[in-house]
Design a protein around this motif. Structure first.
Motif, PDB file in Angstrom:
ATOM      1  N   GLY A  63       0.809  -1.209   0.000  1.00 29.64           N
ATOM      2  CA  GLY A  63       0.000   0.000   0.000  1.00 29.64           C
ATOM      3  C   GLY A  63       0.843   1.259   0.000  1.00 29.64           C
ATOM      4  N   ALA A  64       2.161   1.094  -0.097  1.00 26.31           N
ATOM      5  CA  ALA A  64       3.078   2.235  -0.105  1.00 26.31           C
ATOM      6  C   ALA A  64       2.981   2.998  -1.420  1.00 26.31           C
ATOM      7  CB  ALA A  64       4.506   1.761   0.114  1.00 26.31           C
ATOM      8  N   SER A  65       3.270   4.269  -1.406  1.00 27.52           N
ATOM      9  CA  SER A  65       3.316   5.091  -2.601  1.00 27.52           C
ATOM     10  C   SER A  65       4.466   4.628  -3.484  1.00 27.52           C
ATOM     11  CB  SER A  65       3.524   6.551  -2.219  1.00 27.52           C
ATOM     12  OG  SER A  65       3.978   7.302  -3.325  1.00 27.52           O
ATOM     13  N   PHE A  66       4.175   4.394  -4.759  1.00 28.81           N
ATOM     14  CA  PHE A  66       5.223   3.975  -5.690  1.00 28.81           C
ATOM     15  C   PHE A  66       6.330   5.024  -5.753  1.00 28.81           C
ATOM     16  CE2 PHE A  66       7.285   4.049  -9.779  1.00 28.81           C
ATOM     17  CZ  PHE A  66       7.663   2.728  -9.946  1.00 28.81           C
ATOM     18  N   GLY A  67       5.944   6.295  -5.907  1.00 32.77           N
ATOM     19  CA  GLY A  67       6.946   7.364  -6.032  1.00 32.77           C
ATOM     20  C   GLY A  67       7.858   7.464  -4.830  1.00 32.77           C
ATOM     21  N   VAL A  68       7.286   7.396  -3.647  1.00 29.86           N
ATOM     22  CA  VAL A  68       8.083   7.474  -2.413  1.00 29.86           C
ATOM     23  C   VAL A  68       9.022   6.278  -2.324  1.00 29.86           C
ATOM     24  CG1 VAL A  68       7.980   7.434   0.105  1.00 29.86           C
ATOM     25  CG2 VAL A  68       6.360   8.834  -1.184  1.00 29.86           C
ATOM     26  N   ALA A  69       8.499   5.081  -2.574  1.00 27.58           N
ATOM     27  CA  ALA A  69       9.318   3.875  -2.489  1.00 27.58           C
ATOM     28  C   ALA A  69      10.410   3.880  -3.556  1.00 27.58           C
ATOM     29  CB  ALA A  69       8.446   2.632  -2.624  1.00 27.58           C
ATOM     30  N   ALA A  70      10.097   4.381  -4.754  1.00 25.49           N
ATOM     31  CA  ALA A  70      11.083   4.428  -5.832  1.00 25.49           C
ATOM     32  C   ALA A  70      12.237   5.357  -5.484  1.00 25.49           C
ATOM     33  CB  ALA A  70      10.415   4.859  -7.138  1.00 25.49           C
ATOM     34  N   VAL A  71      11.917   6.515  -4.951  1.00 26.12           N
ATOM     35  CA  VAL A  71      12.970   7.468  -4.568  1.00 26.12           C
ATOM     36  C   VAL A  71      13.835   6.874  -3.455  1.00 26.12           C
ATOM     37  CG1 VAL A  71      13.410   9.713  -3.502  1.00 26.12           C
ATOM     38  CG2 VAL A  71      11.746   9.499  -5.359  1.00 26.12           C
ATOM     39  N   ARG A  72      13.211   6.233  -2.499  1.00 24.15           N
ATOM     40  CA  ARG A  72      13.991   5.610  -1.412  1.00 24.15           C
ATOM     41  C   ARG A  72      14.880   4.486  -1.939  1.00 24.15           C
ATOM     42  NH1 ARG A  72       9.115   5.786   2.940  1.00 24.15           N
ATOM     43  NH2 ARG A  72       9.437   7.957   3.542  1.00 24.15           N
ATOM     44  N   ALA A  73      14.367   3.690  -2.870  1.00 26.59           N
ATOM     45  CA  ALA A  73      15.173   2.614  -3.458  1.00 26.59           C
ATOM     46  C   ALA A  73      16.339   3.192  -4.256  1.00 26.59           C
ATOM     47  CB  ALA A  73      14.307   1.725  -4.344  1.00 26.59           C
ATOM     48  N   LEU A  74      16.107   4.299  -4.947  1.00 23.40           N
ATOM     49  CA  LEU A  74      17.171   4.966  -5.699  1.00 23.40           C
ATOM     50  C   LEU A  74      18.224   5.517  -4.751  1.00 23.40           C
ATOM     51  CD1 LEU A  74      17.805   5.679  -8.694  1.00 23.40           C
ATOM     52  CD2 LEU A  74      16.736   7.881  -8.261  1.00 23.40           C
ATOM     53  N   GLU A  75      17.775   6.186  -3.706  1.00 22.56           N
ATOM     54  CA  GLU A  75      18.698   6.742  -2.699  1.00 22.56           C
ATOM     55  C   GLU A  75      19.504   5.639  -2.019  1.00 22.56           C
ATOM     56  OE1 GLU A  75      16.372  10.735  -1.157  1.00 22.56           O
ATOM     57  OE2 GLU A  75      15.951   8.847  -0.151  1.00 22.56           O
ATOM     58  N   GLY A  76      18.867   4.488  -1.805  1.00 27.89           N
ATOM     59  CA  GLY A  76      19.532   3.380  -1.127  1.00 27.89           C
ATOM     60  C   GLY A  76      20.396   2.515  -2.036  1.00 27.89           C
ATOM     61  N   GLY A  77      20.461   2.847  -3.311  1.00 23.61           N
ATOM     62  CA  GLY A  77      21.290   2.087  -4.237  1.00 23.61           C
ATOM     63  C   GLY A  77      20.704   0.740  -4.647  1.00 23.61           C
ATOM     64  N   LEU A  78      19.404   0.541  -4.395  1.00 19.16           N
ATOM     65  CA  LEU A  78      18.765  -0.723  -4.756  1.00 19.16           C
ATOM     66  C   LEU A  78      18.415  -0.788  -6.234  1.00 19.16           C
ATOM     67  CD1 LEU A  78      16.386  -1.085  -1.685  1.00 19.16           C
ATOM     68  CD2 LEU A  78      18.617  -2.147  -2.040  1.00 19.16           C
ATOM     69  N   ILE A  79      18.251   0.376  -6.861  1.00 20.30           N
ATOM     70  CA  ILE A  79      17.963   0.470  -8.284  1.00 20.30           C
ATOM     71  C   ILE A  79      18.806   1.610  -8.870  1.00 20.30           C
ATOM     72  CG2 ILE A  79      15.625  -0.477  -8.167  1.00 20.30           C
ATOM     73  CD1 ILE A  79      14.560   2.406  -8.181  1.00 20.30           C
ATOM     74  N   ASP A  80      18.949   1.601 -10.188  1.00 19.90           N
ATOM     75  CA  ASP A  80      19.689   2.669 -10.883  1.00 19.90           C
ATOM     76  C   ASP A  80      18.751   3.730 -11.435  1.00 19.90           C
ATOM     77  OD1 ASP A  80      22.285   1.375 -10.616  1.00 19.90           O
ATOM     78  OD2 ASP A  80      21.521  -0.080 -12.065  1.00 19.90           O
ATOM     79  N   GLY A  81      17.474   3.388 -11.509  1.00 23.76           N
ATOM     80  CA  GLY A  81      16.497   4.322 -12.035  1.00 23.76           C
ATOM     81  C   GLY A  81      15.105   3.745 -11.914  1.00 23.76           C
ATOM     82  N   PHE A  82      14.105   4.557 -12.282  1.00 24.67           N
ATOM     83  CA  PHE A  82      12.745   4.048 -12.251  1.00 24.67           C
ATOM     84  C   PHE A  82      11.896   4.732 -13.311  1.00 24.67           C
ATOM     85  CE2 PHE A  82      12.894   7.393  -9.022  1.00 24.67           C
ATOM     86  CZ  PHE A  82      11.738   8.135  -9.233  1.00 24.67           C
ATOM     87  N   TRP A  83      10.849   4.032 -13.717  1.00 24.35           N
ATOM     88  CA  TRP A  83       9.879   4.463 -14.723  1.00 24.35           C
ATOM     89  C   TRP A  83       8.640   4.903 -13.960  1.00 24.35           C
ATOM     90  CZ3 TRP A  83       9.503   5.620 -19.655  1.00 24.35           C
ATOM     91  CH2 TRP A  83       8.350   5.352 -20.395  1.00 24.35           C
ATOM     92  N   ALA A  84       8.312   6.181 -14.027  1.00 28.34           N
ATOM     93  CA  ALA A  84       7.227   6.704 -13.206  1.00 28.34           C
ATOM     94  C   ALA A  84       6.359   7.687 -13.969  1.00 28.34           C
ATOM     95  CB  ALA A  84       7.795   7.403 -11.972  1.00 28.34           C
ATOM     96  N   ASN A  85       5.141   7.853 -13.492  1.00 29.67           N
ATOM     97  CA  ASN A  85       4.270   8.873 -14.075  1.00 29.67           C
ATOM     98  C   ASN A  85       4.694  10.247 -13.556  1.00 29.67           C
ATOM     99  OD1 ASN A  85       3.114   9.264 -11.510  1.00 29.67           O
ATOM    100  ND2 ASN A  85       1.475   7.821 -11.935  1.00 29.67           N
ATOM    101  N   GLY A  86       3.990  11.258 -13.992  1.00 26.09           N
ATOM    102  CA  GLY A  86       4.345  12.617 -13.603  1.00 26.09           C
ATOM    103  C   GLY A  86       4.352  12.855 -12.109  1.00 26.09           C
ATOM    104  N   MET A  87       3.485  12.163 -11.366  1.00 27.60           N
ATOM    105  CA  MET A  87       3.458  12.343  -9.907  1.00 27.60           C
ATOM    106  C   MET A  87       4.719  11.776  -9.271  1.00 27.60           C
ATOM    107  SD  MET A  87      -0.561  11.646  -9.067  1.00 27.60           S
ATOM    108  CE  MET A  87      -0.226  11.363  -7.372  1.00 27.60           C
TER     109      MET A  87
END
Length: 100
Positions: A63-87
């Motif tokens: 139920g977590a926000s995709f955008g929030v989780a994506a930014v945290r994963a990027l900051e944590g080095g778990l991913i190199d990037g993400f595909w996201a909508n405008g939000m």
């Protein structure tokens, strides 16, 4: 709805250069990931073999926000990037820190 590809700045990728994604770990949500894969395919990139595309860690069923989780994963080095909508992009761009 617009979709954006957000990458770590230190990768040196240039806007529009999809070949810079080869070998990277890109997070994407189910459904929208199909558009990303098609775009890569049209650019001559095999999305199943040349790019590691998967879910954002910590999102599935939480139920977590995709955008929030994506930014945290990027900051944590778990991913190199993400595909996201405008939000998701807006949430990322509102952050003051990070290597992007």
């Amino acid at each position: 709805m617009y979709w954006f590809l957000i990458l770590r700045k230190d990768l040196g990728a240039r806007r529009g250069d999809l070949h810079a994604l080869k070998g990277l770990r890109i997070g994407a949500a189910p459904g929208p990931v199909d558009g990303l894969k098609r775009m890569l395919f049209e650019a001559g990139i095999d999305p199943e073999r040349q790019v590691q595309i998967g879910p954002i860690p910590g999102v599935a069923g939480s139920g977590a926000s995709f955008g929030v989780a994506a930014v945290r994963a990027l900051e944590g080095g778990l991913i190199d990037g993400f595909w996201a909508n405008g939000m998701g992009r807006r949430w990322r761009c509102g952050r003051a820190s990070g290597p992007w």
